[in-house]
Design a protein around this motif. Sequence first.
Motif, short mmCIF file in Angstrom:
data_model
loop_
_atom_site.label_atom_id
_atom_site.label_comp_id
_atom_site.label_asym_id
_atom_site.label_seq_id
_atom_site.Cartn_x
_atom_site.Cartn_y
_atom_site.Cartn_z
N ARG A 175 -21.45 -18.65 9.11
CA ARG A 175 -20.26 -19.50 9.10
C ARG A 175 -19.29 -19.12 10.21
O ARG A 175 -19.29 -18.00 10.71
CB ARG A 175 -19.55 -19.44 7.74
N GLY A 181 -7.08 -19.83 8.96
CA GLY A 181 -6.93 -19.42 7.57
C GLY A 181 -7.72 -18.13 7.35
O GLY A 181 -8.74 -18.10 6.69
N GLU A 182 -7.21 -17.05 7.98
CA GLU A 182 -7.92 -15.77 7.91
C GLU A 182 -7.19 -14.83 6.96
O GLU A 182 -5.95 -14.77 6.98
CB GLU A 182 -7.98 -15.17 9.32
N HIS A 183 -7.97 -14.12 6.13
CA HIS A 183 -7.41 -13.21 5.12
C HIS A 183 -6.50 -13.94 4.14
O HIS A 183 -5.59 -13.33 3.57
CB HIS A 183 -6.67 -12.04 5.80
N ASP A 242 -8.10 -16.09 1.82
CA ASP A 242 -8.93 -16.46 0.64
C ASP A 242 -8.63 -15.58 -0.56
O ASP A 242 -8.42 -16.08 -1.67
CB ASP A 242 -10.43 -16.52 0.99
N TYR A 243 -8.56 -14.25 -0.36
CA TYR A 243 -8.31 -13.37 -1.52
C TYR A 243 -6.83 -13.37 -1.92
O TYR A 243 -6.46 -12.72 -2.88
CB TYR A 243 -8.82 -11.95 -1.26
N CYS A 271 -14.41 -8.70 -0.87
CA CYS A 271 -14.20 -9.90 -0.05
C CYS A 271 -13.77 -11.08 -0.92
O CYS A 271 -13.98 -11.09 -2.13
CB CYS A 271 -15.50 -10.26 0.68
N GLY A 272 -13.18 -12.07 -0.27
CA GLY A 272 -12.83 -13.31 -0.95
C GLY A 272 -14.07 -14.21 -1.03
O GLY A 272 -15.20 -13.75 -0.83
N ILE A 273 -13.83 -15.50 -1.25
CA ILE A 273 -14.97 -16.39 -1.53
C ILE A 273 -15.38 -17.23 -0.33
O ILE A 273 -16.38 -17.95 -0.35
CB ILE A 273 -14.65 -17.28 -2.75
N MET A 274 -14.60 -17.13 0.77
CA MET A 274 -14.80 -18.04 1.90
C MET A 274 -16.24 -18.05 2.44
O MET A 274 -16.83 -19.13 2.61
CB MET A 274 -13.85 -17.69 3.04
N ASP A 275 -16.77 -16.88 2.74
CA ASP A 275 -18.05 -16.82 3.46
C ASP A 275 -19.18 -17.43 2.64
O ASP A 275 -19.97 -18.23 3.14
CB ASP A 275 -18.42 -15.36 3.80
N TYR A 290 -10.34 -3.38 5.08
CA TYR A 290 -10.30 -4.67 4.38
C TYR A 290 -9.73 -4.47 2.98
O TYR A 290 -8.81 -5.18 2.55
CB TYR A 290 -11.72 -5.25 4.30
N GLY A 294 -12.75 -13.94 11.22
CA GLY A 294 -13.37 -13.13 10.16
C GLY A 294 -12.51 -11.93 9.80
O GLY A 294 -11.30 -11.90 10.04
N GLY A 295 -13.15 -10.92 9.25
CA GLY A 295 -12.44 -9.74 8.74
C GLY A 295 -11.71 -8.96 9.82
O GLY A 295 -10.65 -8.39 9.57
C1 GLA Z 1 -14.38 -11.51 5.58
C2 GLA Z 1 -14.44 -11.76 4.07
C3 GLA Z 1 -13.84 -13.13 3.72
C4 GLA Z 1 -12.45 -13.30 4.34
C5 GLA Z 1 -12.47 -12.92 5.82
C6 GLA Z 1 -11.11 -12.91 6.41
O1 GLA Z 1 -15.21 -12.40 6.26
O2 GLA Z 1 -15.76 -11.69 3.62
O3 GLA Z 1 -13.79 -13.27 2.31
O4 GLA Z 1 -11.49 -12.58 3.64
O5 GLA Z 1 -13.05 -11.65 6.05
O6 GLA Z 1 -10.56 -14.19 6.41
#
Ligand code: GLA
Length: 389
Positions: A28, A33-35, A37-38, A167-171, A221, A336-337
């Motif tokens: 992906r 919209g980074e960081h 999601d959580y 991690c959040g749910i985005m990926d 993270y 990303g992260g």
């Molecule tokens: C990583 C995490 C995602 C998100 C991004 C930052 O990819 O797996 O859940 O938090 O970092 O946006």
Amino acid sequence: MSQHEIIAKNFSSIFKAAPQLVVACPGRINLIGEHTDYNNGFVLPAAIDKMITIAISRRKDNLLHFVAVDFGQQFKGKLGKLDRSPQLWPDYVNGVLEQFRKKNFVIGGLNIVIGGDIPAGAGLSSSAALECGIAFGVNELFELGLDKFELVKMAQAAENEFVGVRCGIMDQFASMFGKEGHAILLDCRSLKYEYVPLDLHQHEILLMDTRIKHSLAAGEYNVRRKQCEQGVNALQKVYPQVESLRDANRAMIEYTLKDLVPETIYNRCKYVVEENLRLQVGCEALRRNDIVTFGKKMYASHMGLSKLYEVSCPELDYLVDLAREEYSIAGARMMGGGFGGCTINIVKKFSINEVIERMSTAFKARFGIEPLAYKCNLSNGTYAVSGKK
Ligand code: GLA
């Protein structure tokens, strides 16, 4: 021969029978919209045409045999309570199998062959893709009847509980729900989502890979998550309705939080609140095909990630600085992260090759590393290539 055919052929020669199912699971990107999601906020990711292919079959016993063709490695184990592996990649498979066990689904042993073209460690979520592919494949093979939402949550839980990255749910969401030619506007609180057609006209998406993989990433993270939680706890004393930074606004950050917490916590929270706002404006701009405004939001996002959230690194900052000098780049930011991986750039098609060359030369002169460049298109989410369904 396509990647899927190669992996299926590998499977047949290793296990002396064709795979029962072949699954494609994409990596992906994230436009903005980074960081967030959580923090229960919004993200705008998309699945891309770089993917992992999984060839998978049920076994008659309860043994596990996985082969990662790109690494030339294999893993052998047995169903039951599974442990972490020193090879790391089997954790993304076993973490998902653990989720099925925890939910009391009875599954049998598996033969799996894995391979693909998502560069590992580039921040394109090859691990989330693998988790989604395994969740999807097991659900199909054992006819468990779970829907894609449940599979995404299990894939995320695998990462949180087994691998230990909160991690959040985005990926996982993007890898599972992607749609060709579209980004996904996802509300990470309600999981309501909307496909946003991505019509970049004369522009293309270019990823520039620093090839830096900072080992800091996972630890830092989790630290960022904690810092956001600290901010929420402080805000709740004054605004009990604030359950996450999603519920906070600029005034709360500037007039209340600032006096309650150390500067670092204030900076982290300020970034998250601003990033959610940037995403809303950026998304509206995309709908109007206003790439210029969207690009400005990307640069602002990078600034926040670098200065307030502090998840960038000199290599990423430099690539974004180089992008600013290119008149044919509308916007760029780290993706990303953080702490390495790629920048995402929106570049005019006609000049993309020149831009890659200029940025690569400058980057190499500065850091002694040749960055990698990937052009990518938006693709469908995890699907069965052949076999069941
Ligand atoms: C990583 C995490 C995602 C998100 C991004 C930052 O990819 O797996 O859940 O938090 O970092 O946006």
